[in-house]
Design an enzyme around this catalytic site. Structure first.
Site, short mmCIF file in Angstrom:
data_model
loop_
_atom_site.label_atom_id
_atom_site.label_comp_id
_atom_site.label_asym_id
_atom_site.label_seq_id
_atom_site.Cartn_x
_atom_site.Cartn_y
_atom_site.Cartn_z
N ARG A 236 25.66 57.13 64.04
CA ARG A 236 25.24 57.31 65.42
C ARG A 236 24.58 58.67 65.53
NH1 ARG A 236 25.50 52.67 65.97
NH2 ARG A 236 26.65 51.42 67.49
N GLU A 265 17.60 58.53 72.34
CA GLU A 265 16.68 57.50 71.88
C GLU A 265 16.01 56.83 73.08
OE1 GLU A 265 18.95 54.87 69.40
OE2 GLU A 265 19.42 56.42 67.93
N HIS A 283 15.81 53.28 64.97
CA HIS A 283 17.12 52.63 65.06
C HIS A 283 17.00 51.14 64.68
CE1 HIS A 283 21.26 52.86 67.23
NE2 HIS A 283 21.31 52.09 66.16
#
Length: 337
Positions: A236, A265, A283
């Site tokens: 993460r 993000e 991601h």
């Protein structure tokens, strides 16, 4: 028989929706952020919630008095208030296992791409800057025969270790509990976090985000790494202190980084985007057609089991039901594992 009602969010395929419609009354919102009032109204009547990128607050739960289960289409659930859900008796399920191999592929791809400067050199060709034979200024680093340090040795960590062994890498791991079976069978070596940083050519983060792991690695930890080492993060974003990492990269304390996750993000206007020794991905750890299909299937199975009164296969918080589940149904569900 009266069907229970569920709310489904974001990009579920027709096949998933059909399965849900067969079992429940379904309110589906492909872009819930564009219809917040309609979503809130639907949740007031909902017994279940299924979807990805879920944002759940106490205020939302106050408006959903009938809610029994949340099925997130992800393995991570750090964005969800687990203790609050358990206190309210709301089950939470996730989708482990099905994304392990795909995410491990992403992690090892970042190891390879960072070491061999793949993105930087591919851009050199694409932009017409390849005008002579590649010389030492563009050389990369070997992966085979090097030392990989895995911070965390859960499902994904173990899958990356298997890949590394195929490249004749020495594999170290830092984990809360020892894994003697993997040390014996695979030759893995357990180290403290500090020892692992000092000995590894590649440090790969695969831990979940918790209070203990937030900002686990920053400037000081980069200082403890080899100057020839690379940091790989597929965990993460907040496991890394991004400002500290940027400073360490600017000072060339480490050779580079491969990052699939970030503190904020989508990543925008960051010094990381201007660094040639950093590989940045949007991601995509589990982002393949096959894996996302499998994740959605698992979430559908979980919500169906929960609302039938069975123990879901991927139950995160069994404490939400302190009295457990009916014996026969629990046995059936556990057999599926």
């Amino acid at each position: 028989m009266h069907k229970k009602r569920i709310v489904a969010l974001r990009r579920l395929k027709d096949s998933h929706l059909q399965r849900l419609h067969e079992a429940f009354q379904v309110d589906y919102f492909e872009e819930p952020e564009l219809q917040p009032e309609a979503v809130a109204t639907a949740l007031r009547q909902a017994h279940g919630l299924i979807g990805g990128k879920l944002q759940v607050s106490s205020a939302l739960l106050d408006e959903a008095p009938q809610l029994e289960v949340i099925a997130t289409i992800s393995v991570g659930y750090d964005n969800l208030p687990v203790a609050e859900l358990s206190r309210r008796g709301i089950l939470l399920t996730n989708t482990p296992d099905v994304l392990t191999e795909t995410t491990a592929d992403t992690g090892f791809m970042l190891i390879m791409a960072s070491a061999r400067r793949l993105v930087e050199l591919a851009n050199m060709v694409r932009e017409g800057r390849w005008t002579q034979h590649v010389g030492e200024p563009h050389f990369g680093s070997n992966v085979h025969g090097k030392t990989l340090g895995l911070v965390g040795l859960g499902r994904i960590g173990r899958a990356i270790a298997r890949r590394a062994l195929g490249f004749d890498m020495r594999v170290l791991y830092s984990n809360a509990s020892p894994k003697p079976e993997l040390e014996g069978e695979w030759g893995l070596e357990r180290r403290s976090f500090e020892q692992l940083l000092a000995e590894s050519d590649f440090v790969c983060l695969t831990v979940p985000l918790t209070e203990q792991t937030e900002h686990l690695l920053g400037y000081e930890q980069c200082r403890a790494m080899r100057r020839s080492a690379f940091l790989i993060n597929i965990a993460r974003g907040r496991v890394v202190d991004e400002a500290g990492l940027i400073r360490a990269l600017e000072e060339r304390l480490i050779a580079g980084a491969g990052l699939d996750v970030f503190e904020r993000e989508p990543l925008q206007e960051s010094p990381l985007l201007r660094m040639e020794n950093v590989v940045t991905l949007p991601h995509i750890g589990s982002a393949t057609h096959e894996t996302r299909e499998a994740m959605a299937n698992r979430a559908v199975e979980n919500i169906c089991q929960a609302l039938r009164g069975e123990r879901p296969r991927d139950l995160v918080n069994p404490e939400a039901r302190p009295n457990g589940f009916p014996a026969a149904q629990q046995e059936q569900s556990l057999d599926a594992q």
